[in-house]
Scaffold this motif. Structure first.
Motif, PDB file in Angstrom:
ATOM      1  N   LEU A 146      10.920   0.269 -20.971  1.00  0.00           N
ATOM      2  CA  LEU A 146      10.747  -0.358 -19.655  1.00  0.00           C
ATOM      3  C   LEU A 146      12.034  -0.305 -18.837  1.00  0.00           C
ATOM      4  CD1 LEU A 146       8.547  -3.421 -20.679  1.00  0.00           C
ATOM      5  CD2 LEU A 146       7.813  -1.306 -19.554  1.00  0.00           C
ATOM      6  N   ILE A 147      13.164  -0.570 -19.468  1.00  0.00           N
ATOM      7  CA  ILE A 147      14.443  -0.494 -18.746  1.00  0.00           C
ATOM      8  C   ILE A 147      14.709   0.941 -18.296  1.00  0.00           C
ATOM      9  CG2 ILE A 147      16.954  -0.685 -19.019  1.00  0.00           C
ATOM     10  CD1 ILE A 147      16.352  -3.186 -20.786  1.00  0.00           C
ATOM     11  N   GLY A 148      14.387   1.900 -19.157  1.00  0.00           N
ATOM     12  CA  GLY A 148      14.548   3.304 -18.788  1.00  0.00           C
ATOM     13  C   GLY A 148      13.720   3.672 -17.571  1.00  0.00           C
ATOM     14  N   ILE A 149      12.492   3.189 -17.530  1.00  0.00           N
ATOM     15  CA  ILE A 149      11.617   3.465 -16.388  1.00  0.00           C
ATOM     16  C   ILE A 149      12.190   2.844 -15.115  1.00  0.00           C
ATOM     17  CG2 ILE A 149       9.359   2.947 -15.370  1.00  0.00           C
ATOM     18  CD1 ILE A 149       8.188   3.244 -18.213  1.00  0.00           C
ATOM     19  N   VAL A 150      12.606   1.590 -15.200  1.00  0.00           N
ATOM     20  CA  VAL A 150      13.176   0.912 -14.025  1.00  0.00           C
ATOM     21  C   VAL A 150      14.425   1.650 -13.545  1.00  0.00           C
ATOM     22  CG1 VAL A 150      14.298  -1.215 -13.223  1.00  0.00           C
ATOM     23  CG2 VAL A 150      12.188  -1.345 -14.555  1.00  0.00           C
ATOM     24  N   MET A 151      15.315   1.976 -14.476  1.00  0.00           N
ATOM     25  CA  MET A 151      16.536   2.689 -14.096  1.00  0.00           C
ATOM     26  C   MET A 151      16.188   4.058 -13.495  1.00  0.00           C
ATOM     27  SD  MET A 151      18.864   0.536 -14.644  1.00  0.00           S
ATOM     28  CE  MET A 151      20.286   1.537 -14.340  1.00  0.00           C
ATOM     29  N   GLY A 152      15.204   4.732 -14.060  1.00  0.00           N
ATOM     30  CA  GLY A 152      14.769   6.021 -13.523  1.00  0.00           C
ATOM     31  C   GLY A 152      14.251   5.905 -12.102  1.00  0.00           C
ATOM     32  N   GLN A 153      13.527   4.832 -11.831  1.00  0.00           N
ATOM     33  CA  GLN A 153      13.009   4.642 -10.473  1.00  0.00           C
ATOM     34  C   GLN A 153      14.134   4.316  -9.496  1.00  0.00           C
ATOM     35  OE1 GLN A 153       9.857   5.378  -9.382  1.00  0.00           O
ATOM     36  NE2 GLN A 153       9.907   6.237 -11.441  1.00  0.00           N
ATOM     37  N   ILE A 154      15.148   3.596  -9.964  1.00  0.00           N
ATOM     38  CA  ILE A 154      16.302   3.319  -9.114  1.00  0.00           C
ATOM     39  C   ILE A 154      17.025   4.625  -8.789  1.00  0.00           C
ATOM     40  CG2 ILE A 154      18.585   2.219  -9.052  1.00  0.00           C
ATOM     41  CD1 ILE A 154      17.266  -0.113 -10.681  1.00  0.00           C
ATOM     42  N   VAL A 155      17.227   5.453  -9.804  1.00  0.00           N
ATOM     43  CA  VAL A 155      17.862   6.757  -9.575  1.00  0.00           C
ATOM     44  C   VAL A 155      17.015   7.574  -8.608  1.00  0.00           C
ATOM     45  CG1 VAL A 155      18.471   8.962 -10.640  1.00  0.00           C
ATOM     46  CG2 VAL A 155      19.112   6.816 -11.760  1.00  0.00           C
ATOM     47  N   GLN A 156      15.702   7.598  -8.831  1.00  0.00           N
ATOM     48  CA  GLN A 156      14.818   8.374  -7.972  1.00  0.00           C
ATOM     49  C   GLN A 156      14.873   7.876  -6.539  1.00  0.00           C
ATOM     50  OE1 GLN A 156      13.383  11.193  -8.907  1.00  0.00           O
ATOM     51  NE2 GLN A 156      12.720  11.508  -6.804  1.00  0.00           N
ATOM     52  N   PHE A 157      15.016   6.577  -6.356  1.00  0.00           N
ATOM     53  CA  PHE A 157      15.144   6.021  -5.011  1.00  0.00           C
ATOM     54  C   PHE A 157      16.376   6.602  -4.315  1.00  0.00           C
ATOM     55  CE2 PHE A 157      17.068   2.863  -2.191  1.00  0.00           C
ATOM     56  CZ  PHE A 157      16.066   2.727  -1.247  1.00  0.00           C
ATOM     57  N   PHE A 158      17.512   6.618  -5.025  1.00  0.00           N
ATOM     58  CA  PHE A 158      18.734   7.148  -4.413  1.00  0.00           C
ATOM     59  C   PHE A 158      18.660   8.657  -4.216  1.00  0.00           C
ATOM     60  CE2 PHE A 158      20.418   3.057  -5.906  1.00  0.00           C
ATOM     61  CZ  PHE A 158      20.946   2.603  -4.698  1.00  0.00           C
ATOM     62  N   VAL A 159      18.038   9.353  -5.148  1.00  0.00           N
ATOM     63  CA  VAL A 159      17.826  10.797  -4.970  1.00  0.00           C
ATOM     64  C   VAL A 159      16.957  11.024  -3.738  1.00  0.00           C
ATOM     65  CG1 VAL A 159      16.694  12.839  -5.955  1.00  0.00           C
ATOM     66  CG2 VAL A 159      18.162  11.406  -7.400  1.00  0.00           C
ATOM     67  N   SER A 160      15.915  10.219  -3.610  1.00  0.00           N
ATOM     68  CA  SER A 160      14.997  10.339  -2.478  1.00  0.00           C
ATOM     69  C   SER A 160      15.713  10.061  -1.155  1.00  0.00           C
ATOM     70  CB  SER A 160      13.835   9.361  -2.662  1.00  0.00           C
ATOM     71  OG  SER A 160      12.860   9.550  -1.685  1.00  0.00           O
ATOM     72  N   MET A 161      16.631   9.113  -1.168  1.00  0.00           N
ATOM     73  CA  MET A 161      17.401   8.846   0.057  1.00  0.00           C
ATOM     74  C   MET A 161      18.206  10.076   0.452  1.00  0.00           C
ATOM     75  SD  MET A 161      18.755   4.926  -0.438  1.00  0.00           S
ATOM     76  CE  MET A 161      19.978   5.119   0.825  1.00  0.00           C
ATOM     77  N   GLY A 162      18.661  10.826  -0.539  1.00  0.00           N
ATOM     78  CA  GLY A 162      19.468  12.011  -0.247  1.00  0.00           C
ATOM     79  C   GLY A 162      18.668  13.211   0.194  1.00  0.00           C
ATOM     80  N   ILE A 163      17.462  13.377  -0.363  1.00  0.00           N
ATOM     81  CA  ILE A 163      16.697  14.590  -0.058  1.00  0.00           C
ATOM     82  C   ILE A 163      15.396  14.341   0.682  1.00  0.00           C
ATOM     83  CG2 ILE A 163      17.644  15.794  -2.062  1.00  0.00           C
ATOM     84  CD1 ILE A 163      14.889  15.435  -3.436  1.00  0.00           C
ATOM     85  N   GLY A 164      15.013  13.068   0.844  1.00  0.00           N
ATOM     86  CA  GLY A 164      13.691  12.754   1.376  1.00  0.00           C
ATOM     87  C   GLY A 164      13.551  12.752   2.880  1.00  0.00           C
ATOM     88  N   GLN A 165      14.635  12.842   3.613  1.00  0.00           N
ATOM     89  CA  GLN A 165      14.605  12.832   5.083  1.00  0.00           C
ATOM     90  C   GLN A 165      13.739  11.692   5.623  1.00  0.00           C
ATOM     91  OE1 GLN A 165      13.274  16.798   5.924  1.00  0.00           O
ATOM     92  NE2 GLN A 165      15.324  17.676   5.638  1.00  0.00           N
ATOM     93  N   GLY A 166      13.979  10.488   5.072  1.00  0.00           N
ATOM     94  CA  GLY A 166      13.249   9.310   5.532  1.00  0.00           C
ATOM     95  C   GLY A 166      11.966   9.025   4.765  1.00  0.00           C
ATOM     96  N   ASN A 167      11.559   9.918   3.884  1.00  0.00           N
ATOM     97  CA  ASN A 167      10.365   9.718   3.073  1.00  0.00           C
ATOM     98  C   ASN A 167      10.750   9.538   1.611  1.00  0.00           C
ATOM     99  OD1 ASN A 167       8.412  10.121   5.194  1.00  0.00           O
ATOM    100  ND2 ASN A 167       8.987  12.277   5.124  1.00  0.00           N
ATOM    101  N   TYR A 168       9.912   8.806   0.878  1.00  0.00           N
ATOM    102  CA  TYR A 168      10.158   8.656  -0.551  1.00  0.00           C
ATOM    103  C   TYR A 168       9.663   9.913  -1.260  1.00  0.00           C
ATOM    104  CZ  TYR A 168      10.561   6.751  -5.197  1.00  0.00           C
ATOM    105  OH  TYR A 168      10.928   6.545  -6.502  1.00  0.00           O
ATOM    106  N   VAL A 169      10.523  10.485  -2.062  1.00  0.00           N
ATOM    107  CA  VAL A 169      10.183  11.681  -2.833  1.00  0.00           C
ATOM    108  C   VAL A 169       9.995  11.230  -4.278  1.00  0.00           C
ATOM    109  CG1 VAL A 169      10.983  13.958  -3.588  1.00  0.00           C
ATOM    110  CG2 VAL A 169      11.538  13.132  -1.287  1.00  0.00           C
ATOM    111  N   TRP A 170       8.781  11.318  -4.774  1.00  0.00           N
ATOM    112  CA  TRP A 170       8.473  10.821  -6.120  1.00  0.00           C
ATOM    113  C   TRP A 170       9.173  11.611  -7.213  1.00  0.00           C
ATOM    114  CZ3 TRP A 170       6.248   6.399  -7.564  1.00  0.00           C
ATOM    115  CH2 TRP A 170       5.591   5.659  -6.576  1.00  0.00           C
TER     116      TRP A 170
END
Length: 155
Positions: A14-38
């Motif tokens: 569960l912690i791994g999943i949460v941390m992964g989603q946090i990382v994905q959020f920051f990755v998405s901020m970098g490449i998503g151009q305003g959209n969330y990239v799953w």
């Protein structure tokens, strides 16, 4: 012991999943151009549909969490020295973490992989130095207590 391991597996997952989603959020901020990239587009190309990529990413980040949770048991091996514990823990976690992180989020260049390995190693070195100093301080406190107790009993 079984309950402890099961708790570590579930909690780590569960912690791994949460941390992964946090990382994905920051990755998405970098490449998503305003959209969330799953998932990162390069990772998405390995799958026929996005939902399979998302589920796989979630499972893989859970595996990272399980790895760290179970590998922490190494530090409970009292017969091993701290340096040996850190080396074994480092190699176990690096063998899981580096390939998964590279697969999920890193562009596949030698420079990026080198940077990832270097940051992982650097984090470990800093952590080891801090833990070593904390342990030294704790040992000094314990020794002082033992010396004081010995002086009390000499009276």
């Amino acid at each position: 012991m079984r309950k402890d391991i099961l708790t570590r597996i579930i909690g780590g997952f569960l912690i791994g999943i949460v941390m992964g989603q946090i990382v994905q959020f920051f990755v998405s901020m970098g490449i998503g151009q305003g959209n969330y990239v799953w998932v990162v587009p390069e990772f998405r190309t390995y799958f026929t549909d996005e939902i399979s990529a998302i589920i796989t990413q979630i499972l893989l980040t859970g595996v990272i969490g399980i790895t760290f949770a179970l590998a922490a048991l190494i530090f409970e091996m009292a017969s091993w020295g701290m340096l040996k514990q850190y080396f074994v823990h480092f190699f176990i976690t690096a063998m899981i973490w580096i390939p998964i992180v590279t697969l999920l989020w890193m562009p596949k260049t030698i420079a990026n992989v080198f940077s990832l390995v270097a940051s992982f190693l650097g984090t470990y070195i800093v952590t080891w130095v801090l833990q070593y100093r904390f342990s030294q301080r704790d040992i000094e406190k314990i020794n002082a207590i033992l010396i004081n107790r010995g002086e009390e009993h000499d009276d």
